[in-house]
Design an enzyme around this catalytic site. Structure first.
Site, PDB file in Angstrom:
ATOM      1  N   LYS A   1     -10.523  -4.328 -31.544  1.00 62.02           N
ATOM      2  CA  LYS A   1     -11.266  -3.238 -30.905  1.00 62.02           C
ATOM      3  C   LYS A   1     -12.761  -3.434 -31.149  1.00 62.02           C
ATOM      4  CE  LYS A   1     -11.657   1.822 -30.737  1.00 62.02           C
ATOM      5  NZ  LYS A   1     -11.698   1.945 -29.279  1.00 62.02           N
TER       6      LYS A   1
ATOM      7  N   ASN B   1     -18.211  -7.311 -24.744  1.00 61.23           N
ATOM      8  CA  ASN B   1     -17.738  -6.153 -23.978  1.00 61.23           C
ATOM      9  C   ASN B   1     -18.848  -5.649 -23.064  1.00 61.23           C
ATOM     10  OD1 ASN B   1     -16.875  -3.685 -23.000  1.00 61.23           O
ATOM     11  ND2 ASN B   1     -16.030  -2.975 -24.936  1.00 61.23           N
TER      12      ASN B   1
ATOM     13  N   CYS C   1     -17.278  -1.262 -20.927  1.00 59.15           N
ATOM     14  CA  CYS C   1     -17.050   0.136 -21.302  1.00 59.15           C
ATOM     15  C   CYS C   1     -17.884   1.059 -20.412  1.00 59.15           C
ATOM     16  CB  CYS C   1     -17.417   0.339 -22.761  1.00 59.15           C
ATOM     17  SG  CYS C   1     -17.004   1.971 -23.394  1.00 59.15           S
TER      18      CYS C   1
ATOM     19  N   LYS D   1     -16.231 -10.144 -20.979  1.00 58.05           N
ATOM     20  CA  LYS D   1     -15.310  -9.187 -20.356  1.00 58.05           C
ATOM     21  C   LYS D   1     -16.044  -8.440 -19.258  1.00 58.05           C
ATOM     22  CE  LYS D   1     -11.849  -5.698 -21.613  1.00 58.05           C
ATOM     23  NZ  LYS D   1     -11.254  -4.952 -22.744  1.00 58.05           N
TER      24      LYS D   1
ATOM     25  N   CYS E   1      21.971   2.005   4.487  1.00 58.66           N
ATOM     26  CA  CYS E   1      21.120   3.143   4.840  1.00 58.66           C
ATOM     27  C   CYS E   1      21.771   4.443   4.366  1.00 58.66           C
ATOM     28  CB  CYS E   1      20.912   3.171   6.351  1.00 58.66           C
ATOM     29  SG  CYS E   1      19.977   4.609   6.945  1.00 58.66           S
TER      30      CYS E   1
ATOM     31  N   CYS F   1       8.017  -2.918  17.953  1.00 54.67           N
ATOM     32  CA  CYS F   1       7.653  -2.993  16.528  1.00 54.67           C
ATOM     33  C   CYS F   1       6.506  -3.969  16.325  1.00 54.67           C
ATOM     34  CB  CYS F   1       8.868  -3.425  15.707  1.00 54.67           C
ATOM     35  SG  CYS F   1       8.544  -3.575  13.936  1.00 54.67           S
TER      36      CYS F   1
ATOM     37  N   CYS G   1       4.346  -3.581  10.990  1.00 56.50           N
ATOM     38  CA  CYS G   1       3.411  -3.034  10.000  1.00 56.50           C
ATOM     39  C   CYS G   1       4.042  -2.912   8.619  1.00 56.50           C
ATOM     40  CB  CYS G   1       2.860  -1.697  10.456  1.00 56.50           C
ATOM     41  SG  CYS G   1       4.017  -0.310  10.329  1.00 56.50           S
TER      42      CYS G   1
ATOM     43  N   CYS H   1       7.794   1.264   7.190  1.00 63.51           N
ATOM     44  CA  CYS H   1       9.160   1.739   6.981  1.00 63.51           C
ATOM     45  C   CYS H   1       9.800   1.067   5.779  1.00 63.51           C
ATOM     46  CB  CYS H   1      10.000   1.499   8.236  1.00 63.51           C
ATOM     47  SG  CYS H   1      10.083  -0.231   8.771  1.00 63.51           S
TER      48      CYS H   1
ATOM     49  N   CYS I   1      11.071   3.204   2.371  1.00 64.13           N
ATOM     50  CA  CYS I   1      12.526   3.270   2.189  1.00 64.13           C
ATOM     51  C   CYS I   1      12.876   3.280   0.699  1.00 64.13           C
ATOM     52  CB  CYS I   1      13.197   2.076   2.871  1.00 64.13           C
ATOM     53  SG  CYS I   1      14.998   2.059   2.670  1.00 64.13           S
TER      54      CYS I   1
END
Length: 459
Positions: free
Chosen positions: A45, A132, A135, A173, A345, A400, A403, A406, A410
C-alpha cells in the site's frame, strides 16, 4: 501441469496473481498471510507523506441484490508511520525471497523527495517500485496522485526524477481519469519507466440516499468523490490495456504491463493475459472474499492453460491482440443473425420486448397455429385465451441486423446464438469504402445509392 511462473521486469514470482497496492497490502501481517495462502506477489500500500484517513471510507455498487459489483473508496495512502512500513517491507522480502515485493510510493513533485523515498525503498531489498500517479481523491488535491498522472509533462518529469536515482525496476501506475491513456503511457516511458500498470481507480459517486439525500460513503453528513474499482471497471481496464498493447510506442519500448481492474476470477485474469498483461493485480476480489481466492485463481488458470495446451504464462500473453481492431478496419459485409433454440427457451419474452421496443422489430411472437400475435398481446384476457398456446419468439432473419441485443438480454445461456451467414457482398471496410467512395461519408443520397447497389436494405 502448466507453469504459472511469472517474470516481470526481471522480477520472478510463482504465479501472476499479486495483491494490488490497497488495503489488503497495508501491513506485514497481511502480506505474510497472503503469501502463506499462495499469492505470487504484492504491491505494498502506497507509502509517502503523512496523512489522516477518515471514516466511513467505502461505498459500493449493489445491483439486484448482488453486492460489491464495484467499490468506491475515499481512503488515502498508508497512514502508518513510514519507518514502520519500511521495516515490515524488509522483513517480508527477507522471509519470502521467491515472491514479488513491489512498493508503491507517492511524494511531492520534487526531485529530492523522490530521491529520498527511492533510497529508502531500495534499502528494504524490495524488488521494484510503483509510482502511484492514479489516486483520484485526497492526494490529488495536494498535487500528487492523479494530479501528476493527468498531466503528461508532470508524469514524465516525476518519472525522470525517480528513474534517475533508482537501481531497481520502476513501474508507473496510470490513472484512467484521462481522455487518452496512450499520452500518459508515452510520458511515463519517456521519463524512463521500466514498466506500466493500469488501471488505477475511476472518479465516482456510487450512490445517493433517497431518504437523507447524502452521498455514499457519508462522513459526518458530507461526502466526496472517490476511487471506483471492482468487477464493474473490468471492461474499461481491458480497453485501456488493449490500447497500449497495440500502440507502436509502447510496443517499441518493450515495457511490460501489470493488469489491474476488476479481476476476481481466474477467467478475468486470463482475459488480461490474453490482451498482453504480464502480471495481474487484485484488490476488490480479495477485499470481498479474502485471500483464500488464490486457490481458485491458480487452479482455474492452470487447468484452463492445460486444456488449451499452454505450457507457460508467456504462451498465453497477447494471444487475443491479433483480433483487436479499429472500427474502420472491420468488415462491413459480415452478417450475423439471431437464432433462438426453442427447446431451451423459457418463454420470458425478454428478447421480443428488447427487440420490439429498443432495437429493430425483427422478432415475432408466434403461437402454436403459426399465427403471429400482435405486439401488446395478453395471453389471457378475462380467463379467455387470445392465442393458441403460449406464443414463442421467432426471429425474422431477413430483417435481423445482427445487433445481438436479444442474445445479451436472454437469461438462458446458449438459448440465443448469433450465427454467421453469407451476406452475398464482397468484404469491405469503412476505411476502404471511404477511400474509394468518399461521397458516402457526407452525402445521404450517395450512401443510399451505395446501399442499393450492394443490396443493403435498412427496414
Amino acid at each position: 501441469m502448466a507453469d504459472l511462473t511469472t517474470t516481470f521486469c526481471g522480477i520472478t514470482s510463482p504465479n501472476p496473481f499479486w495483491l494490488a497496492s490497497a488495503p489488503p497490502s497495508n501491513s506485514g501481517y497481511q502480506v505474510n498471510k497472503a503469501f502463506e495462502a499462495g499469492w505470487g506477489g504484492a504491491v505494498w500500500k502506497t507509502i509517502g507523506p503523512p496523512v489522516l484517513n477518515i471514516s466511513n471510507r467505502y461505498g459500493s455498487l449493489t445491483v439486484d441484490g448482488k453486492r460489491l459489483l464495484a467499490i468506491n473508496n475515499v481512503e488515502l495512502i498508508s497512514d502508518r508511520p513510514l519507518d514502520v512500513n519500511l521495516k515490515e517491507i524488509a522483513e517480508v522480502k527477507r522471509n519470502w525471497p521467491d515472491r514479488a515485493v513491489i512498493v508503491s510510493a507517492m511524494v511531492d513533485a520534487d526531485p529530492k523527495a523522490w530521491e529520498t523515498i527511492i533510497r529508502q525503498i531500495e534499502d528494504t531489498g524490495a524488488d521494484g517500485i510503483e509510482l502511484n500517479y492514479g489516486c483520484p481523491q485526497g492526494m490529488s488535491e495536494r498535487g500528487m496522485g492523479s494530479a501528476v498522472g493527468q498531466v503528461p509533462e508532470m508524469c514524465e518529469l516525476n518519472t525522470q526524477w525517480a528513474t534517475s536515482v533508482a537501481s531497481i525496476p520502476v513501474i508507473v501506475k496510470l490513472t484512467p481519469n484521462v481522455t487518452d491513456i496512450k499520452a500518459s503511457a508515452h510520458a511515463a516511458l519517456a521519463g524512463g519507466a521500466d514498466a506500466l500498470s493500469l488501471i488505477n481507480t475511476i472518479n465516482s459517486i456510487t450512490k445517493v440516499d433517497l431518504d437523507t439525500f447524502s452521498i455514499s460513503p457519508t462522513i459526518g453528513g458530507r461526502g466526496t468523490h472517490g476511487g471506483y474499482a471492482g468487477p464493474a471497471v473490468k471492461p474499461i481496464a481491458l480497453h485501456m490495456l488493449s490500447e497500449l498493447m497495440t500502440d507502436p510506442t509502447v510496443l517499441a519500448a518493450k515495457a511490460p504491463i501489470s493488469g489491474i481492474g476488476g479481476i476476481v476470477t481466474w477467467k478475468d485474469g486470463a482475459e488480461f493475459l490474453l490482451l498482453g498483461a504480464a502480471s495481474l493485480q487484485i484488490c476488490t476480489g480479495a477485499m470481498h472474499y479474502g485471500f483464500r481466492i488464490i486457490d481458485d485463481l491458480v487452479d482455474g488458470l492452470s487447468n484452463w492453460m492445460d486444456d488449451k495446451g499452454f505450457a507457460s504464462i508467456e504462451d498465453v500473453r497477447g494471444r487475443a491482440l491479433s483480433g483487436v481492431s479499429t472500427f474502420g478496419q472491420l468488415d462491413l459485409s459480415y452478417q450475423a443473425v439471431a437464432r433462438i433454440d426453442q427447446d431451451t427457451c423459457i418463454g420470458c419474452d425478454l428478447c421480443w420486448k428488447a427487440c420490439e421496443d429498443t432495437a429493430h422489430q425483427c422478432i415475432d411472437l408466434v403461437d402454436a397455429s403459426g399465427a403471429v400475435v400482435q405486439p401488446g398481446y395478453d395471453p389471457d384476457v378475462n380467463g379467455k385465451a387470445v392465442a393458441v398456446g403460449r406464443p414463442k419468439p421467432v426471429v425474422r432473419e431477413s430483417d435481423c441486423v445482427g445487433c445481438a441485443l436479444c442474445a445479451n438480454v436472454c437469461p438462458v445461456d446458449g438459448c440465443i446464438s448469433m450465427v454467421s451467414i453469407d451476406s452475398g457482398r464482397d468484404p469491405v471496410t469503412w476505411d476502404q469504402l471511404q477511400a474509394g467512395n468518399p461521397a458516402v461519408t457526407t452525402d445521404w443520397e450517395a450512401m443510399e445509392a451505395y446501399r442499393s447497389d450492394v443490396g443493403i436494405d435498412i427496414h
